[in-house]
Design an enzyme around this catalytic site. Structure first.
Site, PDB file in Angstrom:
ATOM      1  N   CYS A 169      46.941  35.889  40.620  1.00  0.00           N
ATOM      2  CA  CYS A 169      45.820  35.554  41.507  1.00  0.00           C
ATOM      3  C   CYS A 169      44.855  34.587  40.827  1.00  0.00           C
ATOM      4  O   CYS A 169      44.214  33.774  41.500  1.00  0.00           O
ATOM      5  CB  CYS A 169      45.083  36.820  41.933  1.00  0.00           C
ATOM      6  SG  CYS A 169      44.541  37.877  40.559  1.00  0.00           S
ATOM      7  N   HIS A 467      40.844  41.702  40.207  1.00  0.00           N
ATOM      8  CA  HIS A 467      41.569  40.807  41.103  1.00  0.00           C
ATOM      9  C   HIS A 467      40.677  39.608  41.419  1.00  0.00           C
ATOM     10  O   HIS A 467      39.465  39.749  41.595  1.00  0.00           O
ATOM     11  CB  HIS A 467      41.944  41.544  42.392  1.00  0.00           C
ATOM     12  CG  HIS A 467      42.665  40.702  43.396  1.00  0.00           C
ATOM     13  ND1 HIS A 467      43.895  40.117  43.149  1.00  0.00           N
ATOM     14  CD2 HIS A 467      42.325  40.332  44.665  1.00  0.00           C
ATOM     15  CE1 HIS A 467      44.287  39.438  44.217  1.00  0.00           C
ATOM     16  NE2 HIS A 467      43.345  39.548  45.148  1.00  0.00           N
TER      17      HIS A 467
END
Length: 513
Positions: A169, A467
């Site tokens: 990510c 994240h």
């Protein structure tokens, strides 16, 4: 800027006097195509009324007169002498006071581009970047192939999700931000890149980025897989190899470094004539967009001698915690405070810092080791200003994340942090006994250093398990949230209330260099 049918007044002027007046003004006072022109501009370029160098100095196109626009002196001259055309000496565009607007003229634009190229070559900077214009051959091809793909929703062209390959990510967010830089888009979609790896183009990261731009703007909305890009990053930046989660900021800097090395073709070499206290950089597209100049002034506390250096930078890393040398911690933007906004962070970054007795330097004037102060300021602003909010703290004892909210604006004025502005403020606020007799310099409102936000990268979760997501601006005012393969509509309020980690701003007014 008026451009629909051209300016009748400018056309009449050109019919009577030609383009020679514009050529002379632009060559000597805008582009400065030679060392003689630069000397003449430095000596003569002042307002004939107030003797100041601005703001927004203009030259009359009819006679020898300089006047500043901000104070209305060029407008007054226009009314008195009926000279209605003037050239902006910052950008080289023509203002028509009868039309009440700046006007576009293709012939004058061609002259300006030739002068800018000549000026760049005279400084040893190589070719300057210009936006793509079709050649005669390309125009003929466009005429023969008139079919166009119908686009149902133009606001989403250039939007595609990116598949997470397993803790990637961080890469997806950086790619989404880079793909929204207009000058990069123009460069790659117009095939300006000359590959250095002619025998093995698959090793070239720039070729892969070029392919990604083609994919993103093809109209296909299916999520993309960046396995080739990831492999190239592993190949050229080995410290990022592996499937563990990486830092998005570290990936951003490593990507720019590899792109910079792969972009430097035969005509894009490092400048061979660096000037004193200037940013010594190459002319590749990466440096033209991302490189700025950071000025460091070290002042000896004994003789007040100043040692100045200017270093290139791609981004600015900003501390979020209290100063370690301060025992009392407050909030706000005072000395030793905890910043609550991006402006607080920049204020602290550019504030003069006393280095202390344990960090004495050898003064070139005193020829002895003395205590000193150090101040960092912006000598040269990049087209894209990237700010890294240092949310992750690492030490031998602990690792932690700073999750405090840092407010950041949609529009950012960098004028207060420029080197010349800080120097004026330091002189006005100095502790010398006669400071009350000094004139107070009121800040000038300028749009030249204004930036608009176009991408924000956020980190959610802890330092061990987190994240990355990104907000990106599409066109002028459409915002989207990019969470790997998911693209959802967002509002500017969602963006400004997010826990920003990397902030990307684009300069609102681009000037020739």
């Amino acid at each position: 800027m008026s451009a629909a049918h051209g300016c009748l007044h400018l056309n009449n002027f050109k019919a009577a006097k030609g383009t020679r007046p514009y050529r002379l003004i632009h060559s000597f006072f805008v582009a400065c195509t030679s060392s003689e022109a630069r000397k003449r501009k430095a000596k003569s370029c002042v307002c004939h009324v107030c003797q100041r160098r601005g703001p927004r100095l203009h030259a009359c196109l009819h006679c020898i007169f300089f006047g500043c626009y901000g104070a209305g002196h060029i407008q007054a001259h226009s009314q008195q002498r009926k000279h209605f055309l003037a050239v902006d000496l910052t950008y080289g565009v023509v203002c028509c006071f009868q039309c009440g607007d700046y006007v576009y003229d293709r012939e004058l634009e061609t002259i300006a581009q030739k002068h800018q190229t000549k000026a760049s070559l005279s400084l040893g900077l190589g070719q300057v970047y210009h936006s793509w214009e079709p050649s005669e051959e390309e125009i003929e091809l466009l005429k023969k192939h008139t079919r166009r793909k119908k686009i149902t929703d133009s606001a989403t062209i250039g939007l595609r999700g990116l598949v997470n390959l397993g803790n990637t990510c961080f890469m997806n967010c950086i790619v989404q931000a880079l793909l929204k830089v207009p000058l990069l888009r123009d460069f790659f979609l117009s095939d300006r890149h000359i590959c250095q790896f002619q025998d093995e183009p698959s090793r070239c990261l720039v070729c892969e980025i070029s392919r990604l731009f083609q994919e993103f703007y093809s109209g296909n909305k299916a999520p993309l897989t960046l396995h080739r890009l990831l492999h190239l990053i592993w190949t050229h930046a080995r410290h990022l190899a592996g499937y563990e989660q990486q830092d998005a900021h570290e990936f951003f800097i490593a990507t720019l470094d590899v792109l910079h090395r792969h972009c430097r073709g035969p005509n894009e070499q490092q400048s061979t004539q660096p000037q004193e206290n200037s940013v010594n950089r190459c002319t590749c597209i990466i440096d033209q967009i991302f490189t700025g100049g950071l000025q460091s002034d070290v002042v000896c506390q004994a003789c007040h001698g100043v040692s100045t250096t200017v270093d290139p930078f791609w981004d600015i890393s900003l501390d979020l915690g209290p100063s370690p040398s301060t025992k009392v911690v407050t909030t706000g933007n005072g000395p030793g405070s905890i910043p609550t906004s991006l402006q607080d962070c920049l204020e602290r970054f550019t504030r003069a810092e006393h280095l202390g007795s344990s960090a004495k330097i050898k003064c070139s004037r005193c020829l002895s080791y003395q205590e000193s102060t150090k101040q960092l300021t912006m000598k040269k602003l990049p087209v894209v200003a990237s700010f890294h909010l240092k949310r992750f703290e690492h030490s031998n004892r602990f690792h932690k994340k700073i999750s405090s909210f840092i407010a950041f604006p949609e529009y950012l004025d960098m004028s207060p942090f420029m080197s010349h502005r800080r120097n004026i403020n330091n002189n006005v606020n100095s502790d010398s006994p006669d400071r009350s007799d000094r004139p107070v310099h009121k800040p000038l409102i300028s749009t030249e250093n204004m930036y608009s936000l176009f991408a924000v990268i956020n980190h959610v979760g802890t330092i061990e398990a987190g994240h990355y997501t990104a907000y990106i601006r599409q066109h002028r005012d459409h915002w989207f949230k990019c969470d790997d393969h998911l693209i959802t509509k967002a509002d500017i309020r969602d963006v400004l209330q997010s826990e920003g980690y990397l902030l990307f701003y684009h300069k609102m007014i681009l000037e020739y260099e």
